[in-house]
Design a protein around this motif. Structure first.
Motif, PDB file in Angstrom:
ATOM      1  N   GLU A  51     -28.734 -11.488  -7.536  1.00 42.06           N
ATOM      2  CA  GLU A  51     -29.780 -10.542  -7.929  1.00 42.06           C
ATOM      3  C   GLU A  51     -30.033  -9.539  -6.805  1.00 42.06           C
ATOM      4  N   LEU A  52     -30.044 -10.043  -5.558  1.00 48.76           N
ATOM      5  CA  LEU A  52     -30.233  -9.162  -4.407  1.00 48.76           C
ATOM      6  C   LEU A  52     -29.101  -8.148  -4.319  1.00 48.76           C
ATOM      7  N   GLU A  53     -27.857  -8.609  -4.495  1.00 52.32           N
ATOM      8  CA  GLU A  53     -26.708  -7.705  -4.436  1.00 52.32           C
ATOM      9  C   GLU A  53     -26.761  -6.676  -5.551  1.00 52.32           C
ATOM     10  N   SER A  54     -27.220  -7.100  -6.723  1.00 53.56           N
ATOM     11  CA  SER A  54     -27.304  -6.185  -7.857  1.00 53.56           C
ATOM     12  C   SER A  54     -28.293  -5.051  -7.588  1.00 53.56           C
ATOM     13  N   ILE A  55     -29.438  -5.402  -6.998  1.00 53.33           N
ATOM     14  CA  ILE A  55     -30.436  -4.370  -6.659  1.00 53.33           C
ATOM     15  C   ILE A  55     -29.853  -3.392  -5.646  1.00 53.33           C
ATOM     16  N   GLU A  56     -29.143  -3.926  -4.636  1.00 51.78           N
ATOM     17  CA  GLU A  56     -28.597  -3.059  -3.596  1.00 51.78           C
ATOM     18  C   GLU A  56     -27.432  -2.214  -4.090  1.00 51.78           C
ATOM     19  N   GLU A  57     -26.731  -2.685  -5.128  1.00 46.89           N
ATOM     20  CA  GLU A  57     -25.690  -1.858  -5.733  1.00 46.89           C
ATOM     21  C   GLU A  57     -26.307  -0.623  -6.374  1.00 46.89           C
ATOM     22  N   GLN A  58     -27.459  -0.816  -7.014  1.00 49.99           N
ATOM     23  CA  GLN A  58     -28.103   0.309  -7.705  1.00 49.99           C
ATOM     24  C   GLN A  58     -28.888   1.196  -6.745  1.00 49.99           C
ATOM     25  N   TYR A  59     -29.530   0.567  -5.732  1.00 45.62           N
ATOM     26  CA  TYR A  59     -30.347   1.326  -4.781  1.00 45.62           C
ATOM     27  C   TYR A  59     -29.792   1.058  -3.374  1.00 45.62           C
ATOM     28  N   THR A  60     -28.765   1.814  -3.008  1.00 38.79           N
ATOM     29  CA  THR A  60     -28.011   1.528  -1.788  1.00 38.79           C
ATOM     30  C   THR A  60     -28.837   1.705  -0.517  1.00 38.79           C
ATOM     31  N   SER A  61     -29.945   2.445  -0.572  1.00 38.21           N
ATOM     32  CA  SER A  61     -30.774   2.624   0.616  1.00 38.21           C
ATOM     33  C   SER A  61     -31.449   1.319   1.035  1.00 38.21           C
ATOM     34  N   LEU A  62     -31.494   0.342   0.130  1.00 35.86           N
ATOM     35  CA  LEU A  62     -32.082  -0.951   0.468  1.00 35.86           C
ATOM     36  C   LEU A  62     -31.096  -1.860   1.192  1.00 35.86           C
TER      37      LEU A  62
END
Length: 768
Positions: A51-62
């Protein structure tokens, strides 16, 4: 899914909040895993990470360097595995981890990415994934120089001393005309017990009345990392005492016992095997194929798997995976999957690596094994935040290479949903984690003696009435947050971790002894605020309850024994143990830790290292954080409304504020000191560091940016001020070139730090 750069200010607040919470949870569970006290299964951990990787794929600034998705491996020292720790040693070239695939669809996605990057024609090398201890071996002029554990990928433990007893590790390389030995070569491999040797060791331990090892992987790691040098010193000292006593009596018996223990340890190390699977840094040696590197390893006299196969396409890879999925227990050592690598080295270089894993390799993990066993009881444990979690107590059963007798059941609703009764035969699934998962009952085997689990209404640790934190919560909690012994032990253990004060001598048992409610009547630590005000003499009478063991086996009988002081005898007064002295030394050192570590150690809900760094950088002192409004806290980049509300709520509790006050009075640093001699050359600038720099570790580069007023980001966008590109810079450098972001090498980075943009202007690299 879009992967276009999005500035963090444009990321929705609820996404930032969820990301911060996930990052903290993953870090905490990772720490517990490495300290052998996990509370969730591997599958649950993987779900959080995905889930963490998925969020960072969409919002790379995170995707910052602090994110758990960018980290490799374990701490350099893993307390509890071996007695003491070895000195650290830096690897010549960083050791990376591997990304995982759990299904053929995920494997196909990886292969498709490879094809998109390098075109058709990639062939694949397949090998069983050894479930062992990752090691790094350096040879200089063909002679063994060092042996190290992986650690965090950059720094491991220097266990070279034990190679004199490890027969599997060649002390000298041979070489052939085709593959002469390089001047310097760094070898990567796995050390593990073969199944036959592991069973023989456990058989011997059983005959001697010693506790059996649970699994080959953990015991192999512990055996190789024993401090045999210190054991040797103890033997030498005991031999002198025996000689002084004329070679008779207790001194001679003590010497014999130490020698027997050393001999068992030596024989266990000699039973380990090494499987080599890669190269790090080398001098004067290059190959075109990974498989050619394996041939060189073999020619040099290093052991490689005989099961390595080079296959032409993905269907052949899947066939190989399927074969070893059916025959995994035919392999002479434990495996937990298959590693797939692009064989052509030129394609490996084009594919590059992320911050934690090569893009040219992937580990296909086999699904968890399932077994059945008897559920003897359902009990509950109390965590750091007061959450009460049921767990099953079972007849011991071997699954996935280890013997287990406890398994998580998450909460009362989950027990009801799964329909398990005490006395059931249950299906147990384990994927290598210490606390596996009960899937459900085998209802057909019930005989009517089974009974339902009743969730307790009182805390098993402090007898406080349990209740949900708020209406509608699935979990119930113990509200006695300050003095519930179970919660206090968890908090002390947490604050002593590497993400907090980093107090290595504060293990689980030490935390338990400090908070023991029975002995003495008033425990030395009533809440964590008392920790830094402790005096060593206060701990003289502290006792801990330990089970009496006979011939290595538990008896069910207990006794109270001193913990922080030695046992007093007619001839010897009680004195602090060496570990107690080490604990107090580390407590003094911990007082000087930076503000963000102090914040983490307070156990404020949702405030992990990332949020703590953001708060410390924004406010600079505990007093300013405590006095900030919720709006001011939420406005900090990387904090947001959920974490801000949690901080406000925490400081509203009087005893929480007392903890801060007592720590401050004891000398704990509550304000970050800014070195006025360091110029604020990066105010308002966002800098991304990618690749390896010779003069800076990743953490040192980040710290250099932060102390000069800049922001260290993990992703490139149009708002990035500079990208600093070291060796193996990869996709971030490509993105910078596409977006026209100024790129600096290491010399330019130093100029930027010293003189700001004007000084760095002459060093900006032209786009190719």
């Amino acid at each position: 899914m879009s992967t276009e750069p999005v500035d963090i200010a444009d990321v929705p607040a609820e996404v930032r909040d969820r990301h911060a919470i996930l990052a903290q949870e993953v870090e905490e569970h990772r720490q517990r895993y490495y300290f052998a006290t996990p509370t969730i299964s591997d599958a649950e951990f993987d779900q959080l990470m995905r889930e963490l990787e998925s969020i960072e794929e969409q919002y790379t600034s995170l995707r910052t360097p602090d994110s758990p998705t960018q980290k490799v491996g374990a701490p350099v020292t893993e307390p509890g595995v071996v007695e003491g720790s070895w000195p650290p040693i830096d690897h010549l070239e960083r050791m990376l981890s591997l990304d995982n695939a759990f299904t053929f669809d995920e494997l196909t996605e990886w292969a498709s990415r490879v094809e998109r990057e390098v075109g058709e024609g990639a062939r694949y090398l397949c090998e069983p994934k050894v479930d062992g201890l990752a090691v790094d071996i350096v040879y200089r002029d063909g002679r063994l120089a060092t042996l190290a554990t992986r650690g965090d990928g950059r720094t491991g433990e220097n266990i070279t001393y034990n190679t004199r007893y490890a027969d599997a590790i060649p002390k000298e390389l041979t070489g052939t005309d085709q593959f002469p030995v390089p001047e310097v070569v760094e070898i990567r491999g796995e050390v593990v017990f073969p199944a036959e040797a592991f069973e023989a060791i456990n058989a011997e331990r059983g005959e001697l009345g010693l506790p059996l090892f649970a699994n080959a992987r953990n015991s192999g790691a512990g055996v190789l990392r024993q401090r045999l040098d210190r054991r040797k010193e103890k033997i030498d000292a005991a031999r002198k005492r025996a000689e002084a006593a004329g070679g008779e009596g207790r001194a001679q018996l003590a010497l014999q016992r130490l020698e027997d223990e050393f001999d068992r340890a030596r024989r266990m190390i000699s039973s380990l095997i090494l499987i080599c699977h890669g190269l790090g840094q080398r001098s004067g040696f290059e190959v075109e194929y990974q498989s050619e590197a394996y041939a060189a390893l073999k020619a040099w006299g290093l052991p490689v798997s005989e099961r390595v196969r080079v296959v032409p396409n993905l269907p052949a890879v899947q066939e190989y995976i399927g074969h070893y999925g059916e025959h995994r227990h035919d392999v002479e050592y434990e495996i937990d999957g298959v590693v797939v690598k692009v064989d052509q080295v030129s394609l490996q270089r084009r594919l590059g690596s992320t911050s934690r894993a090569p893009r040219w390799a992937i580990a296909f993990k086999y699904p968890p094994e399932e077994v059945t066993t008897k559920l003897l009881d359902i009990r509950v444990s109390v965590g750091r935040t007061g959450r009460v979690t049921p767990y099953g107590v079972m007849e011991p059963v071997k699954v996935a290479g280890s013997t287990v007798e406890n398994a998580t059941l998450h909460n009362a609703s989950e027990v009801e949903r799964k329909g398990v009764l005490i006395g059931d035969t249950v299906v147990l699934r384990k994927a290598g984690d210490v606390i596996p998962e009960i899937l459900g009952p085998v209802a057909e085997l019930r005989d009517g003696s089974e009974r339902a689990f009743v969730m307790p209404t009182e805390c098993p640790s402090c007898a406080t009435t349990l209740k949900p934190a708020k209406e509608g919560d699935v979990d119930i909690r113990c509200p006695n947050t300050r003095s519930c012994p179970a919660q206090l032990i968890e908090r002390l253990f947490y604050l002593s971790g590497r993400g907090g004060f980093d107090i290595e001598a504060m293990g689980w048992e030490a935390a338990q002894a400090l908070t023991a409610p029975d002995e003495p009547a008033e425990p030395p630590v009533r809440d964590e605020g008392d920790l830094f005000g402790l005096r060593i003499e206060e701990l003289r009478d502290v006792r801990i309850r330990r089970e009496i063991r006979r011939k290595g086996q538990p008896t069910g009988e207990f006794e109270l024994v001193p913990y922080f002081y030695t046992k007093e005898t007619p001839s010897k007064p009680s004195v602090p143990t060496k570990n107690t002295e080490r604990l107090f030394g580390q407590l003094e050192k911990a007082k000087r830790q930076p503000l963000w570590r102090v914040l983490v150690s307070l156990s404020i809900r949702h405030v992990g290292p990332t949020a703590a760094r953001a708060l410390a950088n924004a406010f600079g002192s505990m007093e300013r954080i405590q006095n900030a409004t919720e709006e001011e806290l939420a406005a900090v980049d990387g904090v947001g409304p959920t974490i801000a509300a949690s901080v406000i709520e925490w400081f509203e509790v009087p005893w929480h504020r007392d903890v801060v006050r007592k720590w401050s009075e004891a000398g704990v640093r509550m304000e970050d000191e800014r070195d006025e001699s360091v110029p604020r050359t990066l105010e308002g600038l966002t800098v991304v560091v990618t690749g390896s720099l010779e003069g800076f570790s990743r953490d040192e580069a980040k710290e250099a940016i932060l102390v000069r007023g800049g922001k260290a980001s993990g992703s490139v966008s149009k708002k990035t001020s500079y990208v600093v590109a070291g060796e193996s810079a990869g996709s971030k450098l490509d993105k910078a070139m596409q977006l026209g972001v100024p790129v600096l090498g290491e010399e330019g980075f130093r100029a930027l730090l010293e003189g700001g943009p004007d000084a760095a202007a002459a060093h900006v690299q032209a786009a190719e």
